[in-house]
Design an enzyme around this catalytic site. Structure first.
Site, short mmCIF file in Angstrom:
data_model
loop_
_atom_site.label_atom_id
_atom_site.label_comp_id
_atom_site.label_asym_id
_atom_site.label_seq_id
_atom_site.Cartn_x
_atom_site.Cartn_y
_atom_site.Cartn_z
N HIS A 197 0.83 -1.20 0.00
CA HIS A 197 0.00 0.00 0.00
C HIS A 197 0.87 1.26 0.00
O HIS A 197 0.60 2.22 -0.73
CB HIS A 197 -0.90 0.03 1.24
CG HIS A 197 -1.90 -1.07 1.31
ND1 HIS A 197 -2.07 -1.83 2.45
CD2 HIS A 197 -2.77 -1.56 0.39
CE1 HIS A 197 -3.03 -2.73 2.24
NE2 HIS A 197 -3.46 -2.59 0.99
N LYS A 240 -16.39 -7.02 7.54
CA LYS A 240 -15.15 -7.79 7.53
C LYS A 240 -14.71 -8.11 8.95
O LYS A 240 -15.00 -7.38 9.89
CB LYS A 240 -14.04 -7.01 6.82
CG LYS A 240 -14.25 -6.85 5.32
CD LYS A 240 -13.04 -6.21 4.69
CE LYS A 240 -13.18 -6.17 3.18
NZ LYS A 240 -11.98 -5.59 2.55
N ARG A 246 -2.78 -6.58 -8.20
CA ARG A 246 -1.63 -7.48 -8.10
C ARG A 246 -1.77 -8.70 -8.98
O ARG A 246 -0.80 -9.20 -9.50
CB ARG A 246 -1.48 -7.96 -6.64
CG ARG A 246 -1.18 -6.87 -5.65
CD ARG A 246 -1.41 -7.38 -4.27
NE ARG A 246 -2.82 -7.82 -4.22
CZ ARG A 246 -3.45 -8.21 -3.13
NH1 ARG A 246 -2.84 -8.25 -2.00
NH2 ARG A 246 -4.71 -8.58 -3.17
N SER A 293 -2.86 -7.82 2.93
CA SER A 293 -3.15 -7.71 4.36
C SER A 293 -3.62 -9.04 4.93
O SER A 293 -3.23 -9.42 6.03
CB SER A 293 -4.23 -6.64 4.59
OG SER A 293 -3.76 -5.37 4.23
#
Length: 160
Positions: free
Chosen positions: A18, A42, A91, A129
């Site tokens: 990030h 989440k 990604r 993460s």
């Protein structure tokens, strides 16, 4: 006219991947808002205030970055910030599919919104993460993946 971009996400925790995107975006835009979503659906390691505080520490050397937490629909937040550009990191091929769908939904909700996709540097392109939390949960070293203070906080949270 000031060029302002918004980089939204949960950032639980904020990783070196990030930070790579943020530091590069800071060179392109006059101002970048790191928009940290509350994301109550989440399973989060840190609450919104903690994520904002950790991100402020991690971005202190980037003067044109502002960290703001939000709990609104992202497009509503962008409007409130008077923005029309968001940054999204990509990604993998899975990211491309998801982010394309998200960009199309966002454009439907806010037709003037532009999404800029950025790929992280190869050296941090594999960091997520979720994976970092999994590594830390099992006692693995996460120093390479996170800013030092955030790595310490992750360890302290998972192994009190």
């Amino acid at each position: 006219m000031t060029k302002k971009a918004i980089y939204p996400g949960t950032f639980d925790p904020l990783t070196n991947g990030h930070l790579d995107l943020l530091s590069r975006a800071a060179k392109i835009f006059d101002r970048v808002v790191l928009a940290i979503a509350e994301s109550p659906s989440k399973c989060l390691l840190f609450n919104l205030d903690e994520r904002v505080a950790l991100a402020n520490q991690a971005t202190a050397s980037l003067p044109n970055i502002t960290v703001i937490g939000f709990s609104d629909l992202m497009t509503n937040f962008v409007r409130k910030q008077r923005g029309n550009i968001i940054i999204r990191g990509m990604r993998t091929m899975m990211d491309i599919e998801y982010e394309t769908q998200l960009a199309q939904i966002n454009r439907h909700l806010m037709p003037e919104l532009e999404t800029i996709f950025m790929m992280p540097a190869k050296s941090v392109s594999y960091i997520s993460s979720t994976l970092v939390k999994e590594i830390a949960l099992h006692g693995g070293d996460v120093e390479h993946f996170l800013p030092t203070k955030i790595a310490q906080e992750v360890r302290a949270r998972l192994h009190p």
